[in-house]
Design a protein around this motif. Structure first.
Motif, PDB file in Angstrom:
ATOM      1  N   GLY A 109       0.905  -1.321   0.013  1.00  0.00           N
ATOM      2  CA  GLY A 109      -0.096   0.108  -0.123  1.00  0.00           C
ATOM      3  C   GLY A 109       0.809   1.172   0.051  1.00  0.00           C
ATOM      4  N   ARG A 110       1.956   1.306  -0.705  1.00  0.00           N
ATOM      5  CA  ARG A 110       2.747   2.557  -0.805  1.00  0.00           C
ATOM      6  C   ARG A 110       1.707   3.757  -1.451  1.00  0.00           C
ATOM      7  N   ASP A 111       0.954   3.292  -2.242  1.00  0.00           N
ATOM      8  CA  ASP A 111       0.005   4.165  -2.922  1.00  0.00           C
ATOM      9  C   ASP A 111      -1.061   4.922  -2.018  1.00  0.00           C
ATOM     10  N   GLY A 112      -0.998   4.519  -0.808  1.00  0.00           N
ATOM     11  CA  GLY A 112      -1.995   5.045   0.089  1.00  0.00           C
ATOM     12  C   GLY A 112      -3.356   4.358  -0.002  1.00  0.00           C
ATOM     13  N   LEU A 113      -3.556   3.681  -0.876  1.00  0.00           N
ATOM     14  CA  LEU A 113      -4.764   2.751  -0.907  1.00  0.00           C
ATOM     15  C   LEU A 113      -5.085   1.659   0.157  1.00  0.00           C
ATOM     16  N   PRO A 114      -6.013   1.196   0.599  1.00  0.00           N
ATOM     17  CA  PRO A 114      -6.170   0.028   1.410  1.00  0.00           C
ATOM     18  C   PRO A 114      -5.348  -1.097   0.946  1.00  0.00           C
ATOM     19  N   ALA A 115      -4.651  -1.520   1.965  1.00  0.00           N
ATOM     20  CA  ALA A 115      -3.897  -2.760   1.832  1.00  0.00           C
ATOM     21  C   ALA A 115      -4.035  -3.697   3.004  1.00  0.00           C
ATOM     22  N   ARG A 116      -3.432  -4.996   2.793  1.00  0.00           N
ATOM     23  CA  ARG A 116      -3.568  -5.634   4.283  1.00  0.00           C
ATOM     24  C   ARG A 116      -2.163  -6.397   4.462  1.00  0.00           C
ATOM     25  N   ALA A 117      -1.818  -6.752   5.688  1.00  0.00           N
ATOM     26  CA  ALA A 117      -0.947  -7.367   6.101  1.00  0.00           C
ATOM     27  C   ALA A 117      -1.303  -8.451   7.251  1.00  0.00           C
ATOM     28  N   LEU A 118      -0.955  -9.606   6.471  1.00  0.00           N
ATOM     29  CA  LEU A 118      -1.470 -11.020   7.576  1.00  0.00           C
ATOM     30  C   LEU A 118      -0.027 -11.670   8.030  1.00  0.00           C
ATOM     31  N   MET A 119      -0.462 -12.129   9.303  1.00  0.00           N
ATOM     32  CA  MET A 119       0.714 -12.792   9.827  1.00  0.00           C
ATOM     33  C   MET A 119       0.086 -14.191  10.146  1.00  0.00           C
ATOM     34  N   LEU A 120       0.689 -15.266   9.395  1.00  0.00           N
ATOM     35  CA  LEU A 120       0.411 -16.551   9.989  1.00  0.00           C
ATOM     36  C   LEU A 120       1.449 -17.162  11.133  1.00  0.00           C
ATOM     37  N   TRP A 121       1.240 -17.508  12.084  1.00  0.00           N
ATOM     38  CA  TRP A 121       2.056 -18.087  12.926  1.00  0.00           C
ATOM     39  C   TRP A 121       1.826 -19.027  13.901  1.00  0.00           C
ATOM     40  N   SER A 122       2.641 -20.011  14.471  1.00  0.00           N
ATOM     41  CA  SER A 122       2.410 -21.137  15.281  1.00  0.00           C
ATOM     42  C   SER A 122       3.280 -21.235  16.337  1.00  0.00           C
ATOM     43  N   MET A 123       2.972 -22.083  17.460  1.00  0.00           N
ATOM     44  CA  MET A 123       3.930 -22.290  18.466  1.00  0.00           C
ATOM     45  C   MET A 123       5.272 -23.088  17.973  1.00  0.00           C
ATOM     46  N   GLN A 124       5.182 -23.756  16.813  1.00  0.00           N
ATOM     47  CA  GLN A 124       6.496 -24.212  16.164  1.00  0.00           C
ATOM     48  C   GLN A 124       7.216 -23.165  15.686  1.00  0.00           C
ATOM     49  N   ASP A 125       6.583 -22.144  15.244  1.00  0.00           N
ATOM     50  CA  ASP A 125       7.485 -21.039  14.741  1.00  0.00           C
ATOM     51  C   ASP A 125       8.206 -20.504  15.791  1.00  0.00           C
ATOM     52  N   VAL A 126       7.583 -20.262  17.055  1.00  0.00           N
ATOM     53  CA  VAL A 126       8.393 -19.829  18.075  1.00  0.00           C
ATOM     54  C   VAL A 126       9.388 -20.728  18.791  1.00  0.00           C
ATOM     55  N   VAL A 127       9.026 -21.832  18.610  1.00  0.00           N
ATOM     56  CA  VAL A 127      10.266 -22.795  19.212  1.00  0.00           C
ATOM     57  C   VAL A 127      11.377 -22.781  18.097  1.00  0.00           C
ATOM     58  N   THR A 128      10.925 -23.010  16.741  1.00  0.00           N
ATOM     59  CA  THR A 128      12.313 -22.761  15.784  1.00  0.00           C
ATOM     60  C   THR A 128      13.238 -21.788  16.143  1.00  0.00           C
ATOM     61  N   ALA A 129      12.340 -20.429  16.197  1.00  0.00           N
ATOM     62  CA  ALA A 129      13.116 -19.217  16.394  1.00  0.00           C
ATOM     63  C   ALA A 129      13.879 -19.295  17.579  1.00  0.00           C
ATOM     64  N   ARG A 130      13.599 -19.771  18.496  1.00  0.00           N
ATOM     65  CA  ARG A 130      14.044 -19.956  20.047  1.00  0.00           C
ATOM     66  C   ARG A 130      15.262 -20.699  19.631  1.00  0.00           C
ATOM     67  N   GLY A 131      15.121 -21.833  18.851  1.00  0.00           N
ATOM     68  CA  GLY A 131      16.227 -22.776  18.854  1.00  0.00           C
ATOM     69  C   GLY A 131      17.438 -22.147  18.278  1.00  0.00           C
ATOM     70  N   PHE A 132      17.025 -21.237  17.136  1.00  0.00           N
ATOM     71  CA  PHE A 132      18.109 -20.584  16.328  1.00  0.00           C
ATOM     72  C   PHE A 132      19.015 -19.491  17.123  1.00  0.00           C
ATOM     73  N   ILE A 133      17.973 -18.911  18.141  1.00  0.00           N
ATOM     74  CA  ILE A 133      18.732 -17.973  18.945  1.00  0.00           C
ATOM     75  C   ILE A 133      19.599 -18.584  20.199  1.00  0.00           C
ATOM     76  N   GLU A 134      19.017 -19.644  20.652  1.00  0.00           N
ATOM     77  CA  GLU A 134      19.821 -20.222  21.613  1.00  0.00           C
ATOM     78  C   GLU A 134      21.234 -21.167  21.070  1.00  0.00           C
ATOM     79  N   ALA A 135      21.178 -21.167  19.909  1.00  0.00           N
ATOM     80  CA  ALA A 135      22.339 -21.728  19.058  1.00  0.00           C
ATOM     81  C   ALA A 135      23.339 -20.714  18.821  1.00  0.00           C
ATOM     82  N   GLY A 136      22.780 -19.467  18.989  1.00  0.00           N
ATOM     83  CA  GLY A 136      23.909 -18.354  18.499  1.00  0.00           C
ATOM     84  C   GLY A 136      25.170 -18.385  19.724  1.00  0.00           C
ATOM     85  N   ALA A 137      26.514 -17.854  19.169  1.00  0.00           N
ATOM     86  CA  ALA A 137      27.398 -18.090  20.255  1.00  0.00           C
ATOM     87  C   ALA A 137      27.654 -16.795  21.202  1.00  0.00           C
TER      88      ALA A 137
END
Ligand code: ADP
Ligand code: ZN
Length: 606
Positions: free
Chosen positions: A323-351
């Motif tokens: 919607g950079r043109d200023g007309l109505p636009a939509r942002a939809l996010m799908l998410w799950s507990m699994q996404d959270v777990v995966t993301a946490r896994g990546f973070i915790e693997a960080g040095a």
């Protein structure tokens, strides 16, 4: 070159074909024309370009624009030329002959705007070239690239401080869509803009409707969402290359025009996808985050996140492409507990410990956004330190506010089940125990003899899952990623178990009924364009087809010919004369000359 004697409003209308300035544009433009340095912080789509393009036409000399992305420069220059502005680009994509021609125009004072890559600009030879001509203004786009604090640091940007030193009398305007306090201070310092006027217009993008949905069957949820958007442009982000390819294929199978885009594809293929998208020959790009930096398509109607992004900054930047043109636009996010777990896994693997702390904080903010029980835009803006007085009325939570209830008893039941199970089991198992599911594993473990077994038999699996999830996000429970995602008590769980704390949760949503197909069809792409009658819709489609042909023929992105907003206005007004055509938003004198005839003919049905 040209020094327009008209008012800036006249320039806006005659050259760019717009009737009104967007918020803050006029103020910024007037300051820049007067010769003051400016730092412009405006959300994506706010209309930053006009803040130096109009001054370029009102100050004498050439305006030099620094931009980090070659592809973007070319599109901007094409768009300016289509409006009759003398603009050119100088970067590594030009042949020696082409470069010479541009330099010739520069020396002859024939240019209003010259776009250059930063590495070219700071070359001694080129600076010497500039010293010989009259310069109206330096515009530094994507100015956050100068700061190490930002997320797109570019070493060649640091050397831009030379502009202030060598051209002390030429005003500088620096522009960006993303800058927190630290980055902002750094940009001003690095570029020597200590005296610049700062224009910060806030992060809100009122035309974007934000929503988040828990993944149940993500591919079906996506297709259901896209039903409203047949034929409209959009981006679907997914986290892995494999997923990108799967989703693209799934969409094609469902009859959508979709293609994958990720860093694993060869450069030529990626360019092809990008060009087809810009040329409106491809509706949907399914991409990893690799896609977008160079995308300046104003009529992107939706951005879907198929997986939960890692931070709100990234999410905001990606959804900002809608919607950079200023007309109505939509942002939809799908998410799950699994996404959270995966993301946490990546973070915790960080040095790096500090890095882990920062990322984990960012992820928590992202989860809080996903789980928001009050206005989602409020949660988003809150992250950037901006407050929203009341609900925005344009997000899923405002659309249907969740009912909350005193869930203290449920919380106690769930937490004591986790405790009795020795904090050694995952979410699904805990739910089964609480509901008293007579499954083999529970019986084998002897858990059917626990006092908590079947304590919540009256509620469905979905309800208990939702309760446990909310307890996790509220910090009463924690998922131990290192240990098979088992649930552990955390935070103030003890106070809840001792009855010292009340827990208010959102009532788990009732199972959703399928929405009838005809209802959403009225929303989505069509509503975004504010087309009311069937004739208008049909005309819009004809005009779009014409635009596609012209864009392909001239090898420019479709929006360089006309933006969606202009086509929609054209479809509503159905102009018959040149004069009426000029009244269409986005039609200036140059576009009337260039495209008027073809579009008038299409409208007349010839
Ligand atoms: P930004 O660089 O801030 O992301 P742009 O300068 O690319 O935004 O502008 C986004 C879109 O809005 C473009 O299509 C532009 O032509 C359009 N636009 C800018 N100013 C106006 C205005 N005053 N009226 C109508 N459209 C505008
Ligand atoms: Zn809201």
């Amino acid at each position: 070159m040209s020094l327009r004697a008209t008012s800036i409003a006249t320039t806006l209308a005659e050259v760019f074909g717009y009737a009104e300035f967007r918020p803050h544009q006029a103020e910024i433009i007037e300051h820049v024309i007067a010769g003051t340095d400016a730092f412009v912080l405006m959300p994506t789509g706010g209309g930053k370009s006009l803040c130096y393009q109009i001054p370029a036409l009102h100050r004498s000399g050439v305006t030099v624009v620094v931009s980090p992305l070659i592809a973007l420069m070319k599109d901007q220059v094409d768009a300016l030329r289509a409006n009759g502005v003398a603009a050119a680009v100088l970067n590594s994509s030009l042949s020696a002959g082409e470069s010479r021609a541009v330099l010739g125009d520069l020396r002859a004072g024939a240019l209003d705007l010259l776009y250059v890559a930063p590495e070219r600009l700071v070359l001694d030879g080129f600076l010497g070239e500039l010293a010989r001509v009259e310069i109206a203004l330096f515009a530094i786009d994507e100015a956050h690239c100068v700061s190490q604090w930002g997320h797109d640091f570019r070493p060649e940007y640091v050397r831009l401080s030379v502009l202030r030193e060598r051209f002390a009398h030429v005003p500088v305007v620096a522009l960006t869509a993303t800058a927190d306090e630290q980055t902002r201070a750094d940009v001003l310092h690095q570029l020597g803009l200590g005296k610049a006027r700062v224009f910060a217009t806030g992060f809100d993008r009122p035309n974007i409707h934000y929503s988040a949905a828990y993944k149940t069957k993500p591919a079906e949820q996506l297709i259901e969402f896209l039903r409203d958007y047949r034929g409209a442009s959009g981006i679907v982000y997914a986290l892995s290359r494999k997923r990108v390819e799967q989703v693209a294929e799934r969409l094609r199978d469902a009859g959508f025009s979709a293609a994958a885009y990720h860093a694993g594809m060869d450069a030529a293929e990626r360019t092809r996808v990008q060009e087809e998208f810009l040329g409106d020959r491809l509706d949907i790009v399914v991409a990893t985050v690799a896609f977008g930096m160079g995308i300046d398509k104003p009529d992107v109607r939706f951005v879907v996140h198929y997986d939960m992004p890692k931070s709100i900054e990234g999410y905001y930047q990606e959804t900002g492409r809608a919607g950079r043109d200023g007309l109505p636009a939509r942002a939809l996010m799908l998410w799950s507990m699994q996404d959270v777990v995966t993301a946490r896994g990546f973070i915790e693997a960080g040095a790096n410990e500090e890095q882990r702390r920062i990322e984990s904080h960012k992820l928590s903010a992202m989860i809080a956004f996903a789980e928001a029980l009050s206005c989602r835009r409020g949660a988003l803006l809150g992250y950037f330190g901006e407050e929203l007085a009341s609900g925005c009325g344009c997000c899923d939570v405002c659309d249907t506010p969740p009912e909350t209830y005193d869930a203290t008893v449920h919380a106690q039941q769930a937490l004591s089940a986790v405790y009795r199970l020795g904090e050694r089991f995952g979410l699904g198992y805990v739910v089964d125990v609480v509901r008293g599911a007579g499954i083999e594993r529970i019986v084998a473990n002897g858990h059917d003899r626990l006092s908590v077994y079947g304590i919540g038999a009256g509620h469905s699996r979905d309800e208990w899952t939702s309760i446990l999830r909310q307890l996790i996000h509220r910090g009463y429970l924690r998922v131990d990623v290192a240990e098979y995602s088992t649930l552990k008590l955390a935070g103030r769980a003890g106070s809840v178990l001792r009855g010292e704390e009340t827990v208010v949760l959102a009532r788990p949503p009732a199972p959703r009924k399928k929405t009838p197909a005809e209802k959403p069809a009225a929303k989505g792409a069509r509503a975004a364009r504010s087309l009311e009658t069937e004739e208008q819709v049909a005309l819009f489609e004809r005009l779009r087809e014409l635009r596609r042909e012209i864009a392909a023929e001239q090898q420019v992105p479709a929006y360089v010919v006309f933006a969606d907003a202009a086509l929609a206005d054209m479809a509503r007004r159905a102009p018959r004369t040149r004069e009426d055509f000029l009244a269409v938003s986005g039609v200036g004198a140059a576009k009337l000359e260039r495209y008027g005839e073809a579009f008038l003919a299409a409208i007349a049905g010839e």
